[in-house]
Write an enzyme that holds these catalytic residues in place. Structure first.
Site, PDB file in Angstrom:
ATOM      1  N   ASP A   1      -1.253   1.605  -7.888  1.00 48.49           N
ATOM      2  CA  ASP A   1      -2.664   1.239  -7.863  1.00 48.49           C
ATOM      3  C   ASP A   1      -2.874   0.046  -8.798  1.00 48.49           C
ATOM      4  OD1 ASP A   1      -5.346   1.397  -7.254  1.00 48.49           O
ATOM      5  OD2 ASP A   1      -5.743   3.176  -8.462  1.00 48.49           O
TER       6      ASP A   1
ATOM      7  N   GLU B   1      -3.352  -5.614  -7.732  1.00 47.74           N
ATOM      8  CA  GLU B   1      -3.781  -6.874  -7.089  1.00 47.74           C
ATOM      9  C   GLU B   1      -3.261  -8.133  -7.808  1.00 47.74           C
ATOM     10  OE1 GLU B   1      -5.539  -3.684  -5.430  1.00 47.74           O
ATOM     11  OE2 GLU B   1      -5.808  -4.190  -7.536  1.00 47.74           O
TER      12      GLU B   1
ATOM     13  N   ASP C   1     -10.972   1.381  -2.569  1.00 47.73           N
ATOM     14  CA  ASP C   1     -12.109   2.183  -3.048  1.00 47.73           C
ATOM     15  C   ASP C   1     -13.323   2.026  -2.137  1.00 47.73           C
ATOM     16  OD1 ASP C   1     -10.473   2.898  -5.113  1.00 47.73           O
ATOM     17  OD2 ASP C   1     -11.297   1.465  -6.529  1.00 47.73           O
TER      18      ASP C   1
END
Length: 798
Positions: free
Chosen positions: A405, A408, A483
């Site tokens: 997670d 990015e 999300d």
């Protein structure tokens, strides 16, 4: 028109006339008198690469996206020097390069236009950073449609849209919001019922514009790097998607349990809570295969550690969960807490593995642990080190999957939400700034994680899931869409995102069922689970900050609906596993949008809701509250309503009435759908009996069933079973022929066959040309049980 456009872009530079060319093996270089070089490389007759440079030479040719194990080859490559253009011909298409300005046109062999440059390649000097902003514009035709580009939260057909590719932590993203978590710079164009693809392999921030800014023009550009794109000729969309998937790579087959239902929340802790959740699944008999541990399982959010207050003996807990059929999946983020007592931090510091700013110091950013440094996953030495860190988690404690997670990469408390652009990266020896490495950082983290999990899970298969990804990430990891929000609009978005990801090469994807942010109503959760079981990756996940989001949080009716649909998914596991086998081997997407299924039907070009699950199941979710059915479109063919067995002809819109515990599901006429008995987890039944649901058709239809040991690598040695079932339906008889590849033998006691939609009464059964009695096959209501495998089953009647 072109002259006006050029005047409006006064800062843009263009290639001038071609003065020479050079042909070597599969590549042709064209040289202009203002230092532009165009290299056209024929990889296959239908796959052509176009690479431009405006500096007179090409930089090192390196890509993280391209699967280097794929072999290429062409049948024809001819080059002709015409008066005003050069022509390169393959066995599928020919390419015209204009001599006066290097513009490109691609045509079918009969002269039909597939794709033509408008302005073609042009560029703008980037004085702020150095290098060029590289641009390409193509002619977009009236009625042309566009699809792909990964998990964009917008209408499935991208005509009239502009999108941005810059991997971004976009918490609670909205419809049409740009950019999102993943970067897949690949699209499919469809014009005059013929498809082509463009893959713009450039990792800088990039944009695609499908006639949004200028009518009749499709353009794409990037803030740096090369104008480097691959053209893929169809003419079928399926050919385009398969070629792209081969080009960027396919995953290995996942263990079967990863296709089961999975439960996650931010966060399940302490150990007693984890066991309470897993115990409730078994008590309510809702099948479930995996439980996730979010960041709170760690000691102060330090990766590769455990909070001993919450989890005093993680190895014992993981073992206990495994005995009850649960695999444990844990989260690992890229941020490494700055703490000189923390062994992971100390190792990385000693080895100089953290990302640095341009002027030397380590890049520092705030994430969950506080101030962190970040490994440079574009450095192969760092990836090797990172892989080794999974030894304790996987080999010793027994964790079965890892969830990446925040990769990015996400950074808190800064406006850009990510690294400064001057951060330096190794980029496998092609040193660069974060401007180039940003979009592939998450993929390289997932790659390093995959290599570690695979090393220590062996001889079992690894399972990795990532939030951020670039083209080619599917070789290492599954993914989810980030999300999302517990709203009806996000249910619609999730449905489109899965279809888009599937034709963008990343098939093993799902959404957070029920929505991550906020709290779904009971009805919304039920409708989401009804859709989610038909997505390749199936997981409920929530932030947990607005209430509970386990299936039993919404009352008895939703418990029953959840159980019913999750049980259906577990019954369909052999069908889903077969879908995956075809994806892994043939590059066939697991979900097929209607336009993919039938691009000749103009009605499919703007459909967003319906999709084909595998090859023979049509799914149409309910996407609005208080619905007692919905209007939907049935594509070409005849389809059986799964709930009523009513046969309906396709190529039309219709109203389908459904109860709250149903969604519109249709089975293709002639399909043979394989099913297992309901299990609470994969492996609960050691050798599940196979049932075949046979949907009668007048004519022929092929179906497939793939099986193996459900984990491990014996399938690479031929120990698998891939069965082709050919159904031939006649007026008063049905033939089912079976052909098998592979050496795997499943230990079935019986194969159950259930015939649906027959228009005659069965009076006789033959197995491999021998007539058998009804009693010997337990024949009841068009169902029978066969106690041995067969080559041909013949059923006849009156």
């Amino acid at each position: 028109m072109i002259i006006n456009t050029i005047l409006e872009n006064k800062g843009d530079l263009f290639p001038s006339k071609i003065i020479s060319y050079k042909h070597e093996v599969d590549a042709v270089d064209f040289f202009t008198d203002n230092n532009v070089i165009l290299r056209v490389t024929v990889l296959r007759d239908s796959l052509i690469r176009f690479r431009f440079t405006a500096k007179g030479y090409f930089s090192n040719d390196f890509s993280y996206a391209i699967d280097k194990t794929q072999s290429h080859g062409y049948n024809v490559l001819e080059i002709q020097d015409k008066e005003d253009h050069y022509r390169i011909t393959t066995s599928k298409v020919y390419v015209v390069i204009q001599k006066h300005d290097c513009r490109v046109g691609i045509y079918e062999l009969d002269g039909t236009t597939i794709l033509e440059d408008e302005l073609g390649f042009h560029w703008e000097e980037c004085y702020e950073y150095g290098g060029n902003i590289v641009k390409m514009s193509k002619v977009s035709h009236e009625g042309e449609s566009f699809y792909g580009l990964g998990d964009k939260a917008t209408h499935f057909n991208l005509k009239g849209k502009r999108v941005e590719n810059w991997a971004t932590d976009q918490y609670a993203f909205q419809k049409d919001q740009e950019p999102l978590y993943k970067v897949v710079p690949f699209y499919v164009g469809l014009h005059n019922q013929k498809a082509y693809g463009i893959f713009f392999d450039n990792t800088f921030r990039s944009f695609f514009d499908f006639s949004h800014e200028r009518k009749g023009v499709t353009s794409f550009w990037a803030d740096g790097g090369e104008m480097n794109y691959y053209f893929i000729y169809g003419p079928k969309m399926s050919d385009v998607v398969t070629t792209y998937t081969h080009l960027t790579g396919k995953p290995e087959l996942p263990p079967l349990w990863t296709l089961g239902y999975q439960q996650c929340k931010w966060s399940y802790y302490p150990e007693s809570k984890v066991k309470e959740i897993t115990g409730k699944f078994r008590e309510l008999q809702i099948p479930c295969d995996a439980i996730y541990l979010d960041i709170d399982y760690m000691d102060g959010f330090r990766c590769f550690t455990w909070n001993k207050d919450y989890f005093p003996n993680p190895k014992q807990m993981v073992s206990d969960l495994a005995k009850d059929g649960f695999k444990t999946v844990v989260i690992i983020d890229p941020g490494i807490k700055i703490d000189k007592e923390y062994w992971v931090y100390k190792e990385a510091l000693e080895k100089d593995y953290f990302c640095k700013r341009a002027d030397g110091p380590y890049m520092k950013g705030k994430v969950w642990p506080g101030e962190c440094n970040f490994p440079d996953f574009t450095n192969p030495e760092v990836r090797e080190w990172w892989a080794g860190l999974f030894k304790e988690l996987v080999a010793e404690i027994g964790v079965k999957g890892v969830w990446n997670d925040m990769n990015e990469p996400a950074v808190m408390e800064v406006p850009t939400k990510t690294f400064p652009l001057d951060v330096r990266h190794n980029y496998d020896g092609n040193n660069c700034s974060h401007r180039k490495a940003h979009n592939i950082y998450g993929t390289q983290m997932a790659r390093a994680t995959y290599e570690g999990v695979k090393r220590f899970a062996y001889p079992k298969r690894p399972f990795v899931i990532t939030r951020s990804a670039y083209s080619g990430a599917q070789r290492y990891t599954s993914s989810w869409t980030g999300d999302n929000i517990a709203t009806w609009e996000h249910l619609w978005i999730a449905n489109i995102q899965m279809q888009r990801m599937s034709i963008s090469g990343m098939g093993f994807t799902g959404s957070d069922i029920g929505g991550f942010a906020e709290q779904p109503s009971a009805e919304l959760y039920a409708r989401w689970i009804q859709l989610g079981v038909f997505h390749p990756f199936c997981r409920t996940h929530s932030s947990g900050h607005h209430g509970e989001q386990e299936p039993w949080s919404f009352g008895e009716e939703v418990i029953n609906i959840t159980r019913k649909f999750v049980e259906l998914r577990y019954q369909l596991l052999p069908y889903l596993y077969t879908m995956f086998w075809q994806y892994v081997n043939d590059g066939v997407p697991m979900l097929k949008p209607l336009v993919y299924y039938d691009q000749t039907d103009i009605q499919t070009h703007y459909r967003t809701d319906e999709f084909i699950f595998g090859n023979q199941i049509l799914v149409c979710p309910i996407l609005e509250p208080n619905a007692q059915g919905r209007r939907m479109y049935l594509p070409e063919g005849n389809w059986y309503n799964y709930w009523t067995n009513e046969l309906v002809s396709g190529k039309k819109e219709l109203w389908v009435a459904t109860d709250f515990d149903q969604i519109p599901l249709f089975i293709k006429e002639g399909a043979i759908i394989p099913k297992y008995p309901i299990q609470q987890y994969v492996g609960q039944i050691e050798h599940p009996e196979l049932a075949l649901e046979v949907y009668y058709k007048l004519g022929k239809e092929k179906s497939y069933v793939y099986e193996d040991a459900q984990d491990g690598y014996d399938y690479n040695k031929g120990r698998y079973s891939y069965k082709t079932f050919t159904l031939t339906g006649k007026e008063k008889e049905v033939f089912i022929n079976q052909h098998k590849e592979g050496t795997y033998e499943n230990q079935y006691q019986t194969i159950k066959i259930c015939l649906k939609g027959l228009n005659f009464k069965i009076t006789g059964i033959e197995i491999d040309n021998e007539k058998v009695s009804f009693e010997s096959v337990n024949f009841v209501e068009n169902s029978l049980q066969i106690n041995k495998d067969f080559s041909e089953l013949h059923i006849f009647g009156e």
